[in-house]
Design a protein around this motif. Sequence first.
Motif, PDB file in Angstrom:
ATOM      1  N   UNK A  20       0.677  -1.206   0.095  1.00 42.08           N
ATOM      2  CA  UNK A  20      -0.062   0.041   0.000  1.00 42.08           C
ATOM      3  C   UNK A  20       0.836   1.032   0.092  1.00 42.08           C
ATOM      4  N   UNK A  21       2.201   1.310  -0.256  1.00 43.87           N
ATOM      5  CA  UNK A  21       2.927   2.501  -0.185  1.00 43.87           C
ATOM      6  C   UNK A  21       2.412   3.335  -1.041  1.00 43.87           C
ATOM      7  N   UNK A  22       2.303   4.802  -0.745  1.00 47.10           N
ATOM      8  CA  UNK A  22       1.595   5.705  -1.347  1.00 47.10           C
ATOM      9  C   UNK A  22       0.265   5.861  -2.006  1.00 47.10           C
ATOM     10  N   UNK A  23      -0.675   4.835  -1.195  1.00 46.10           N
ATOM     11  CA  UNK A  23      -1.872   4.515  -1.798  1.00 46.10           C
ATOM     12  C   UNK A  23      -2.879   5.259  -0.866  1.00 46.10           C
ATOM     13  N   UNK A  24      -3.981   5.506  -1.084  1.00 49.01           N
ATOM     14  CA  UNK A  24      -5.300   5.946  -0.125  1.00 49.01           C
ATOM     15  C   UNK A  24      -6.112   4.686  -0.064  1.00 49.01           C
ATOM     16  N   UNK A  25      -6.816   4.465   1.199  1.00 52.31           N
ATOM     17  CA  UNK A  25      -7.792   3.502   1.439  1.00 52.31           C
ATOM     18  C   UNK A  25      -9.042   3.692   0.675  1.00 52.31           C
ATOM     19  N   UNK A  26      -9.410   2.612   0.005  1.00 54.39           N
ATOM     20  CA  UNK A  26     -10.792   2.756  -0.673  1.00 54.39           C
ATOM     21  C   UNK A  26     -11.427   1.588  -0.916  1.00 54.39           C
ATOM     22  N   UNK A  27     -12.692   1.403  -1.723  1.00 54.83           N
ATOM     23  CA  UNK A  27     -13.587   0.663  -1.803  1.00 54.83           C
ATOM     24  C   UNK A  27     -12.732  -1.024  -2.210  1.00 54.83           C
ATOM     25  N   UNK A  28     -11.620  -0.886  -3.032  1.00 57.87           N
ATOM     26  CA  UNK A  28     -10.898  -1.959  -3.463  1.00 57.87           C
ATOM     27  C   UNK A  28     -10.267  -2.645  -2.207  1.00 57.87           C
ATOM     28  N   UNK A  33       0.825   6.444   7.804  1.00 59.23           N
ATOM     29  CA  UNK A  33      -0.027   6.202   9.139  1.00 59.23           C
ATOM     30  C   UNK A  33      -1.558   5.968   8.584  1.00 59.23           C
ATOM     31  N   UNK A  34      -2.074   6.971   7.718  1.00 53.53           N
ATOM     32  CA  UNK A  34      -3.661   6.737   7.330  1.00 53.53           C
ATOM     33  C   UNK A  34      -4.010   5.512   6.831  1.00 53.53           C
ATOM     34  N   UNK A  35      -3.176   4.822   5.887  1.00 50.15           N
ATOM     35  CA  UNK A  35      -3.618   3.709   5.305  1.00 50.15           C
ATOM     36  C   UNK A  35      -3.647   2.594   6.387  1.00 50.15           C
ATOM     37  N   UNK A  36      -2.926   2.301   7.066  1.00 52.89           N
ATOM     38  CA  UNK A  36      -3.092   1.053   7.892  1.00 52.89           C
ATOM     39  C   UNK A  36      -4.093   1.494   8.903  1.00 52.89           C
ATOM     40  N   UNK A  37      -4.349   2.767   9.589  1.00 50.07           N
ATOM     41  CA  UNK A  37      -5.069   3.025  10.257  1.00 50.07           C
ATOM     42  C   UNK A  37      -6.770   2.704   9.770  1.00 50.07           C
TER      43      UNK A  37
END
Length: 639
Positions: A487-495, A536-540
């Motif tokens: 997930x490096x550099x990515x944002x959390x989403x439906x996928x 921090x945002x993605x794993x949270x």
Amino acid sequence: MGKKKWISAALAAVLSVSALAGIKPVKASAETDVKAIVENMSVDEKIGQMLMPDFRNWKKEGESTATGFTVMNDEVGGIIQKYHLGGVILFAENVVGTEQTARLTDGLQQASPDIPLFITIDQEGGIVTRLQTGTNLPGNMALGAARSEKYAYQTGEIVGKELSSLGVNVNFGPSVDVNNNPGNPVIGVRSFSSNPELVSKLGIQTIKGLQSQNMAATTKHFPGHGDTATDSHYGLPIVTHDKERLRAVELAPFQKAIDEGVDMVMTAHVQFPAFDDTTYISKKDGQEILVPATLSKKVLTGLLREEMGFNGVIITDALNMKAIADNFGQEEAVVLALKSGVDIALMPAQVNSLDMEQNLASVFNAVKEAISEGELPIEQVNASVERILTLKEKRGILTPDSTPIEEKVENALEVVGNKDHLKKEKKMAEDAVTLLKNEDKTLPFKPKKGEKVLVLAPFADQVEAMTRSIKELKGKKKDVEVSGYAFSGKTFGPETAAMIDKADYVITGSYVVKNDPAVNDGVIDDSVQDSSKWATAFPRAVMKDAQSKGKDFVLMSMRNPYDAANFEEAKAVMAVYGFKGYSNGAYRQPNIPAGIRTIFGESNPKGKLPVDIPSVTNPEETLYPFGYGLDIRSGKQLK
């Protein structure tokens, strides 16, 4: 007369005197040999002993680009001979295979027939390892978590055996920096602990393990890089504590190491105004700056030599780092360092082709001019060269190794990365795993046949290490389905949410060098999903989504354990102190596999925090204190 002949003459003189006295012949003392050698060296030869460049990459004449220097050639050999170099430093680009490395170091030594070279490397273990075929080991902070002096000694012993078999004779380790700044961007898990006593104990044992293999050991980064918020590769850090605090914390492990006979001390490009508030005008921007320790006579001669009693070799950290290079310039930095009491200038000039030889020539001539003008006293130069050659004598370097190269290669292939070393590495890493939370007995995971495990980590090599480790588990655990996502550099989403929907268990690896979450009014703001906050945002987001759906979730802190504070709401959190995954057909560190074995109940975590972990939302509060660690079975604090 060549240096070998001087060594032979000095030995002969001692042996003949011993024979006349009717006593058993003894090996000549280092002092006798060295003084005889130094007295007969030219100024050029002395300067060469004090310079240690790298040949990290090399571009031969006629080639278009520089590539990793892995095979000895006449061009590099010519430079070693022309400048009478006393040593070279190797990097990962130079040591890509066991046989290749053994042949390279043999070739380097053949280029210096009179006085053999220091062949040096940064093989700290953990995240700073250079050998691409060696035993990587869990690293210093993992040893701090395991609280084991035995493991520290074994680490030094393993590193020493492997390097020695390859023809390397100096290790730039261990780091005895006391990492008491959670925001430190460059030390972190390279430190044993925030506790100077624990750092001292483990540092000394690592040194003894190295020296048991006749490997020269180096403590770094003097007077201490642990309480800095700037990486000296990129800027000039400062430590503002007073002398009393510095002696009690930063300097304490160095003093203990000196008392125990460490061979070398490496300097830090860090400002310590309590010991030296001298200022210079920066070449970078004309601003007035404080002198860093590397260039400070008050720090290196006054403090290290005179007050702390260090009589070994002082070597700089790499002089091409921006903290030095940007502010002082190549030639001036080398001369200032030597004037301040340094014995060896490390990486004084970049030379990766014959076209760039002028860089080294310029530095060499600047030092020679400083000597001729009395700016760098010849007596000081002689003392440095004596220290250098005394260490070479002590570690058996002055006596060239006459073992045929084929025998060296055969031995190295048996030693480097062997089964015994890997077995010890595995045990160390498992005992270091530190369980910080385990609500509702989330761990260990006990999946049934056909259940699905989702693994998420920042980088593909980490995902690969986790998924492979799960597939290597014993018994029924092998029957689970495993999928992974980097997930490096990515944002959390439906996928990602859809992946979590399909999973029964979710393992998320967190890799944060320096905590930087969005915090508003003492609360982590999860609405901030820009790519700069992905670490921090993605794993949270994964944690919140997985736990809201009733999935068994565990957060594995893979680098600096301070990042565990970003996941206060997680039911299960652990620290493993190492982030390198699986690449080029091998695990690059044992830490992630050790964490996986803990998650699935194949090993019991015994680690206790070697640092305090402050709260992210309220930094004045300690979320998990030094010494904290849970027993996975009882859920109680480990004793």
